[in-house]
Scaffold this active site. Sequence first.
Site, PDB file in Angstrom:
ATOM      1  N   HIS A   1       6.627  -3.622   0.267  1.00  0.00           N
ATOM      2  CA  HIS A   1       7.034  -3.416   1.666  1.00  0.00           C
ATOM      3  C   HIS A   1       8.254  -4.299   1.929  1.00  0.00           C
ATOM      4  O   HIS A   1       8.137  -5.519   1.901  1.00  0.00           O
ATOM      5  CB  HIS A   1       5.896  -3.805   2.610  1.00  0.00           C
ATOM      6  CG  HIS A   1       4.673  -2.965   2.441  1.00  0.00           C
ATOM      7  ND1 HIS A   1       4.511  -1.760   3.070  1.00  0.00           N
ATOM      8  CD2 HIS A   1       3.562  -3.135   1.666  1.00  0.00           C
ATOM      9  CE1 HIS A   1       3.339  -1.219   2.723  1.00  0.00           C
ATOM     10  NE2 HIS A   1       2.757  -2.043   1.860  1.00  0.00           N
TER      11      HIS A   1
ATOM     12  N   ARG B   1      10.222  -3.787   4.738  1.00  0.00           N
ATOM     13  CA  ARG B   1      10.332  -3.933   6.206  1.00  0.00           C
ATOM     14  C   ARG B   1      11.687  -3.539   6.782  1.00  0.00           C
ATOM     15  O   ARG B   1      11.982  -3.882   7.927  1.00  0.00           O
ATOM     16  CB  ARG B   1      10.057  -5.391   6.624  1.00  0.00           C
ATOM     17  CG  ARG B   1       8.848  -6.051   6.009  1.00  0.00           C
ATOM     18  CD  ARG B   1       7.572  -5.376   6.411  1.00  0.00           C
ATOM     19  NE  ARG B   1       6.398  -6.183   6.049  1.00  0.00           N
ATOM     20  CZ  ARG B   1       5.180  -5.676   5.921  1.00  0.00           C
ATOM     21  NH1 ARG B   1       4.966  -4.381   6.110  1.00  0.00           N
ATOM     22  NH2 ARG B   1       4.164  -6.444   5.608  1.00  0.00           N
TER      23      ARG B   1
ATOM     24  N   ASN C   1       6.359   2.732   5.540  1.00  0.00           N
ATOM     25  CA  ASN C   1       5.897   2.313   6.877  1.00  0.00           C
ATOM     26  C   ASN C   1       6.895   1.337   7.491  1.00  0.00           C
ATOM     27  O   ASN C   1       6.631   0.166   7.702  1.00  0.00           O
ATOM     28  CB  ASN C   1       4.477   1.717   6.815  1.00  0.00           C
ATOM     29  CG  ASN C   1       4.366   0.510   5.918  1.00  0.00           C
ATOM     30  OD1 ASN C   1       5.172   0.318   5.008  1.00  0.00           O
ATOM     31  ND2 ASN C   1       3.375  -0.328   6.166  1.00  0.00           N
TER      32      ASN C   1
ATOM     33  N   ASP D   1       1.278   4.857   3.316  1.00  0.00           N
ATOM     34  CA  ASP D   1       0.700   3.525   3.118  1.00  0.00           C
ATOM     35  C   ASP D   1       0.722   2.677   4.391  1.00  0.00           C
ATOM     36  O   ASP D   1       1.698   2.666   5.134  1.00  0.00           O
ATOM     37  CB  ASP D   1       1.392   2.763   1.993  1.00  0.00           C
ATOM     38  CG  ASP D   1       0.614   1.511   1.640  1.00  0.00           C
ATOM     39  OD1 ASP D   1      -0.540   1.638   1.224  1.00  0.00           O
ATOM     40  OD2 ASP D   1       1.142   0.404   1.838  1.00  0.00           O
TER      41      ASP D   1
ATOM     42  N   HIS E   1      -3.215   5.241   0.490  1.00  0.00           N
ATOM     43  CA  HIS E   1      -3.846   4.055   1.070  1.00  0.00           C
ATOM     44  C   HIS E   1      -5.146   4.575   1.683  1.00  0.00           C
ATOM     45  O   HIS E   1      -5.109   5.340   2.645  1.00  0.00           O
ATOM     46  CB  HIS E   1      -2.906   3.463   2.125  1.00  0.00           C
ATOM     47  CG  HIS E   1      -3.505   2.430   3.013  1.00  0.00           C
ATOM     48  ND1 HIS E   1      -3.117   1.107   2.973  1.00  0.00           N
ATOM     49  CD2 HIS E   1      -4.456   2.510   3.977  1.00  0.00           C
ATOM     50  CE1 HIS E   1      -3.807   0.425   3.881  1.00  0.00           C
ATOM     51  NE2 HIS E   1      -4.620   1.250   4.503  1.00  0.00           N
TER      52      HIS E   1
ATOM     53  N   ASN F   1      -5.309  -6.017   3.430  1.00  0.00           N
ATOM     54  CA  ASN F   1      -5.953  -4.716   3.566  1.00  0.00           C
ATOM     55  C   ASN F   1      -5.558  -3.825   2.401  1.00  0.00           C
ATOM     56  O   ASN F   1      -4.387  -3.501   2.269  1.00  0.00           O
ATOM     57  CB  ASN F   1      -5.516  -4.081   4.896  1.00  0.00           C
ATOM     58  CG  ASN F   1      -6.270  -2.804   5.182  1.00  0.00           C
ATOM     59  OD1 ASN F   1      -7.296  -2.528   4.546  1.00  0.00           O
ATOM     60  ND2 ASN F   1      -5.765  -2.021   6.116  1.00  0.00           N
TER      61      ASN F   1
ATOM     62  N   ASP G   1       1.753  -4.816  -3.817  1.00  0.00           N
ATOM     63  CA  ASP G   1       1.583  -4.617  -2.365  1.00  0.00           C
ATOM     64  C   ASP G   1       2.258  -5.774  -1.614  1.00  0.00           C
ATOM     65  O   ASP G   1       1.723  -6.285  -0.622  1.00  0.00           O
ATOM     66  CB  ASP G   1       0.089  -4.505  -1.998  1.00  0.00           C
ATOM     67  CG  ASP G   1      -0.125  -4.000  -0.574  1.00  0.00           C
ATOM     68  OD1 ASP G   1       0.859  -3.626   0.095  1.00  0.00           O
ATOM     69  OD2 ASP G   1      -1.293  -3.997  -0.128  1.00  0.00           O
TER      70      ASP G   1
ATOM     71  N   GLY H   1      -2.016  -8.945   4.921  1.00  0.00           N
ATOM     72  CA  GLY H   1      -1.083  -8.830   3.802  1.00  0.00           C
ATOM     73  C   GLY H   1      -0.509 -10.134   3.312  1.00  0.00           C
ATOM     74  O   GLY H   1      -0.409 -11.110   4.061  1.00  0.00           O
TER      75      GLY H   1
HETATM   76 ZN   LIG Z   1      -1.758  -0.055   1.664  1.00  0.00          ZN
END
Ligand SMILES: [Zn+2]
Length: 424
Positions: free
Chosen positions: A60, A62, A92, A150, A177, A276, A303, A322
């Site tokens: 991720h 961001r 995401n 995800d 996910h 998560n 992740d 996370g």
């Molecule tokens: Zn996930």
Amino acid sequence: MTRLLIKHAQMVEQPEQLIDVLIEDEQIAAIGSSLAVSGVEVIDARGALIMPGLVDVHVHFRDPGQTDKETITTGSKAAARGGFTTVLAMPNVQPVPNTAATLHEMVIHNHEKGLVHIEQYAAVSAELTDQSINDLVGLAQTGAVAFSNDGKGVQSAATMLAAMKAAVKANRVISAHLEDNDLMGHGVVDQSVADQLQVAGIDPLAETSQLARDLVLAQATGAHYHVAHLSTKNGVELVRLAKLHGVHVTAEVTPHHLLLDTTAIHTRKDVNLKMNPPLRTPTDRAAVVAGLLDGTIDMVATDHAPHTVADKAGDMVSAAFGITGLETCFPLLYTHLVRPGIATLAQVQRWLNQAPAKAFKLSAPTTIRVGQKADLALFDLEHAHTIQADEFASKSVNTPFIGEKVYGMTVATIVDGQLVYRAD
Ligand SMILES: [Zn+2]
């Protein structure tokens, strides 16, 4: 012309013999036992391990949308510092890549700002909800490496069925996910420790019930279905059974689900142990380790989930889910699985390079050979290192592994023949 000579490196396949690797332009030009080349930049590896650059199918970054947590620049610096030369970024972000136009901008941005190869997932369905399936074929043509929602589970079987059919047409992997919203509730830790911490728990059925559903849908559609961050014993058993039945399924596990379990959580203040899916029971942890070792789980993915200090403040209830993972992944696996003799370096190379490259049909090199693209990483297996908060290249430092003594820190990382990271 870029020329770089790596001296005295150790390959996984032949650790007893140190080799030199000459890189010219973007490729490996020569491999030998004592290459003499003048006028080139030399990296003396001093016996460090050389591997094809690592591949992480789950990060991720961001960007766009939450660049106070991470950006393409800082995320890719973190990847380079971890020895990763190819990463797959989750969708995401804000705006969510639902359309070819949005995705196209992200692909360009990733390419311009990334120090490593950053492949981009597109969203399965609009805004990561079950509203409507995106145009997966069009998104694949625009450069989507694969599809995922995800951060959110796909709630309806009908949505997942339609998504899998579209993913087959698009010839791409669909990564899930697993999270049933009703079973998840407002849970923040595994059900087994919820009472003790006096917080709401996450039922492991939130993962496994969707997994069972998806595996039969994958069987019906022939889709390549990939399980993100598998965390439960029953989940491992479902994947094992599905593989026996010829379902096209692959699975990843994170370093933290391999190395930590609920016994690490002592108080509701341990916010860097909130993720998560959550840390599971020791039985689940043993099952994901065994599943990885026997090939049921194909690969390790981090992740990598950066959060600001403010987002991680408070307690188990208020803190964000996370942890970061790119910069600690290889050393943690090397220290806790290879050094004690649980796994071999060849297995780690499979989990962090060959398996993800193959499953996602990436162009990332998976061996070290003359003529191949020079995406390489060097790791120091000899010297101990204590992980410290101030050393991270990521914009965020939300990890429970600070203070831990590890071996296997990255010495240098090379992408397309260019040195993108070198330890001080
Ligand atoms: Zn996930």
